[in-house]
Design a protein around this motif. Sequence first.
Motif, mmCIF file in Angstrom:
data_model
loop_
_atom_site.group_PDB
_atom_site.id
_atom_site.type_symbol
_atom_site.label_atom_id
_atom_site.label_comp_id
_atom_site.label_asym_id
_atom_site.label_seq_id
_atom_site.Cartn_x
_atom_site.Cartn_y
_atom_site.Cartn_z
ATOM 1 N N UNK A 5 -8.327 -2.846 -7.050
ATOM 2 C CA UNK A 5 -8.800 -2.662 -5.680
ATOM 3 C C UNK A 5 -8.309 -3.810 -4.794
ATOM 4 N N UNK A 6 -8.325 -5.020 -5.346
ATOM 5 C CA UNK A 6 -7.842 -6.182 -4.592
ATOM 6 C C UNK A 6 -6.346 -6.065 -4.314
ATOM 7 N N UNK A 7 -5.586 -5.627 -5.313
ATOM 8 C CA UNK A 7 -4.148 -5.439 -5.113
ATOM 9 C C UNK A 7 -3.875 -4.365 -4.075
ATOM 10 N N UNK A 8 -4.647 -3.287 -4.142
ATOM 11 C CA UNK A 8 -4.455 -2.220 -3.174
ATOM 12 C C UNK A 8 -4.733 -2.716 -1.755
ATOM 13 N N UNK A 9 -5.798 -3.486 -1.597
ATOM 14 C CA UNK A 9 -6.121 -4.023 -0.281
ATOM 15 C C UNK A 9 -5.054 -5.000 0.191
ATOM 16 N N UNK A 10 -4.516 -5.787 -0.742
ATOM 17 C CA UNK A 10 -3.454 -6.736 -0.390
ATOM 18 C C UNK A 10 -2.215 -6.007 0.114
ATOM 19 N N UNK A 11 -1.837 -4.925 -0.572
ATOM 20 C CA UNK A 11 -0.659 -4.163 -0.146
ATOM 21 C C UNK A 11 -0.922 -3.413 1.164
ATOM 22 N N UNK A 12 -2.117 -2.925 1.352
ATOM 23 C CA UNK A 12 -2.436 -2.231 2.591
ATOM 24 C C UNK A 12 -2.478 -3.187 3.779
#
Length: 135
Positions: A5-12
Motif C-alpha cells: 500500500x505504501x509503494x502504491x501511494x508512493x507511485x501514485x
Amino acid sequence: MTKDKELEELFLAQKPHFDDAPEFMARLNQRLDAVEYVKQQQEATIRRYRMAVATAFVVGIISGAAALAFLLSTPASVPLFSFSPQHTWLLWLADNSRLITAAALALLTTIGVISLINNVQEIVGMRSRLSILKE
C-alpha cells in the motif's frame, strides 16, 4: 500488505512532467531509431539462419543420397576401400569397410537431424522473442 500500500501511494504521488523540449524529442527519436535498427538486425539474422538451415538440409539430402546410392550400387563382396594389408587391423578394416561406412553415414545422418531440429527450435525461439518485442 502495508508495504504494498505504501509503494502504491508512493507511485501514485509521483507526477512525471513531460515537456516538448527539443532535446527530449531528439533523444527519444534516437532511442526509437536504435530499437528499430536492432529489430531489423534480428530479422536479418533470422532470415540468414533460415537460409543456412535450408541450404544445409538440401546439401545433406543430396550428399546422403549420393553416398547411399554409391554404397548400394557396389557389390557386397567388394570392399569400399582396400589397402595392401601388412597388418591384421588393416585387413580387418578393409574387410569391414562397408559396415564402417554405413555406420559412419548413419552417425552423420543422426547428427544432421539433431542439428536441424536444434536450429529450427532456435529460430522459433528467436521469432517468439521478436514477436514479444513487437508488442
